[in-house]
Design a protein around this motif. Structure first.
Motif, PDB file in Angstrom:
ATOM      1  N   GLY A   1      -9.907   1.009  -1.398  1.00 20.35           N
ATOM      2  CA  GLY A   1      -9.839   2.101  -0.428  1.00 20.35           C
ATOM      3  C   GLY A   1      -9.716   3.463  -1.072  1.00 20.35           C
ATOM      4  N   LEU A   2      -9.167   3.523  -2.287  1.00 24.79           N
ATOM      5  CA  LEU A   2      -9.024   4.796  -2.984  1.00 24.79           C
ATOM      6  C   LEU A   2     -10.378   5.418  -3.323  1.00 24.79           C
ATOM      7  CD1 LEU A   2      -6.047   3.849  -5.313  1.00 24.79           C
ATOM      8  CD2 LEU A   2      -6.028   5.715  -3.652  1.00 24.79           C
TER       9      LEU A   2
ATOM     10  N   MET B   1     -11.284   7.157  -0.186  1.00 22.19           N
ATOM     11  CA  MET B   1     -10.352   8.269  -0.028  1.00 22.19           C
ATOM     12  C   MET B   1     -10.773   9.437  -0.901  1.00 22.19           C
ATOM     13  SD  MET B   1      -6.296   8.537  -1.023  1.00 22.19           S
ATOM     14  CE  MET B   1      -5.790   7.087  -0.102  1.00 22.19           C
TER      15      MET B   1
ATOM     16  N   SER C   1      -6.990   4.273  -9.566  1.00 24.03           N
ATOM     17  CA  SER C   1      -7.177   2.961  -8.947  1.00 24.03           C
ATOM     18  C   SER C   1      -7.010   1.890 -10.029  1.00 24.03           C
ATOM     19  CB  SER C   1      -8.562   2.894  -8.280  1.00 24.03           C
ATOM     20  OG  SER C   1      -8.728   1.671  -7.601  1.00 24.03           O
TER      21      SER C   1
ATOM     22  N   TYR D   1      -6.371  -2.069  -1.155  1.00 29.25           N
ATOM     23  CA  TYR D   1      -5.921  -0.678  -1.241  1.00 29.25           C
ATOM     24  C   TYR D   1      -6.590   0.053  -2.397  1.00 29.25           C
ATOM     25  CZ  TYR D   1      -2.225  -1.524   2.193  1.00 29.25           C
ATOM     26  OH  TYR D   1      -1.533  -1.799   3.346  1.00 29.25           O
TER      27      TYR D   1
ATOM     28  N   ARG E   1       0.558   2.837  -3.658  1.00 29.92           N
ATOM     29  CA  ARG E   1      -0.816   2.858  -4.154  1.00 29.92           C
ATOM     30  C   ARG E   1      -1.794   3.612  -3.261  1.00 29.92           C
ATOM     31  NH1 ARG E   1       1.326  -1.819  -5.201  1.00 29.92           N
ATOM     32  NH2 ARG E   1       1.270  -2.636  -7.331  1.00 29.92           N
ATOM     33  N   PHE E   2      -1.560   3.619  -1.947  1.00 32.91           N
ATOM     34  CA  PHE E   2      -2.555   4.158  -1.025  1.00 32.91           C
ATOM     35  C   PHE E   2      -2.006   5.270  -0.125  1.00 32.91           C
ATOM     36  CE2 PHE E   2      -5.104   4.239   2.832  1.00 32.91           C
ATOM     37  CZ  PHE E   2      -6.398   4.247   2.325  1.00 32.91           C
TER      38      PHE E   2
ATOM     39  N   GLY F   1       0.779  -1.228   0.000  1.00 32.48           N
ATOM     40  CA  GLY F   1       0.000   0.000   0.000  1.00 32.48           C
ATOM     41  C   GLY F   1       0.808   1.273   0.000  1.00 32.48           C
TER      42      GLY F   1
ATOM     43  N   SER G   1     -10.501  -3.130  -8.057  1.00 34.02           N
ATOM     44  CA  SER G   1     -11.171  -2.486  -6.926  1.00 34.02           C
ATOM     45  C   SER G   1     -12.677  -2.662  -7.019  1.00 34.02           C
ATOM     46  CB  SER G   1     -10.846  -0.990  -6.895  1.00 34.02           C
ATOM     47  OG  SER G   1     -11.430  -0.305  -7.996  1.00 34.02           O
TER      48      SER G   1
END
Length: 261
Positions: free
Chosen positions: A174-175, A178, A154, A171, A127-128, A124, A158
């Motif tokens: 998660g974007l 975010m 992303s 991750y 990427r995160f 991550g 995802s």
């Protein structure tokens, strides 16, 4: 007499930072931004040599361009230095209009039962954690206006699971959250997310020709268009995100129908 070009000139005179802009989609966005007349293009990468190569390629392709091109080396993979590296980058770039984040590294794909916490954290990092810190420190360099934007990147896993990608997909998923949170917290600055499917880039050149062809063929079978995405097509999503001042908190998927298969 030619009339005012109010549509194609929306990026003319703007300043753009692309993090991960030396290859693949990021480099495509760099080329497109030069064609759209940005006044200043800032490229950031972990590799000094790749930054030099990127500048050379752009200047060779656009010898008459007046776009000023600047590069800064920034390593996003080192946990202990990540926050400081990002802060150092934004101490140099000055006021900008758009931040495009396309940086990535090769995912470590191993059976989920074999992953450990250290490898989960490292997956991550670029990427995160890096894009989150880029937003944290970079928004201060953006003009507080809907004309300014941050664009994150992303991947299609995802939205649709791929075997063996559990950690990476976590991750990437998660974007989405975010991006929506940032769009609210950083308003009126716009924040959006581009989600590409398979894209034909030099990333696949690490494979031998036969393996590369096999991968491309499989990716094509997973689309309704019957073809893998190209940088030239996917870059349009980033241009749109920059030019539509009414777009924020949104996901743009460009995957050739991958989610329908």
């Amino acid at each position: 007499m030619q009339g005012e070009l109010k549509w194609v000139n929306k990026l003319s005179g703007t300043r753009l930072l692309i993090i991960g802009g030396t290859s693949g989609i990021g480099f495509g966005v760099a080329e497109a931004s030069v064609e759209h007349g940005v006044s200043s293009l800032i490229l950031s990468s972990s590799s000094k040599n790749r930054l030099k190569e990127a500048i050379h390629k752009i200047k060779k392709s656009y010898p008459d361009s007046t776009t000023d091109i600047t590069t800064y080396q920034c390593d996003l993979s080192n946990e202990s230095k990540l926050s400081q590296n990002v802060q150092d980058l934004f101490s140099k770039v000055g006021i900008i209009d758009h931040i495009v984040f396309t940086a990535g590294d090769a995912p470590t794909l191993k059976p989920f039962a074999e992953v450990d916490f250290e490898s989960i954290q490292q997956t991550g990092m670029v990427r995160f954690f890096a894009p989150l810190l880029v937003a944290r420190y970079g928004y201060k360099n953006l003009s507080p206006s809907p004309k300014s934007s941050i664009i994150l990147t992303s991947g299609v896993s995802s939205e649709k699971p791929i075997p063996g990608w559990t950690v990476t997909s976590s991750y990437l998923s998660g974007l989405h959250g975010m991006m929506r949170g940032l769009a609210f917290d950083l308003k009126p600055i716009r924040v959006n997310l581009v989600v590409p499917g398979g894209v034909d880039t030099e990333m696949w050149n690490i494979l031998d020709p036969q393996s590369r062809a096999t991968v491309i063929e499989e990716l094509e079978r997973q689309t309704t268009t019957g073809q893998i995405g190209t940088v030239e097509s996917v870059v349009e999503a980033y241009l749109y995100c920059m030019k539509d001042y009414n777009l924020t908190g949104s996901t743009i998927s460009t995957n050739g129908g991958r989610l329908l298969i």
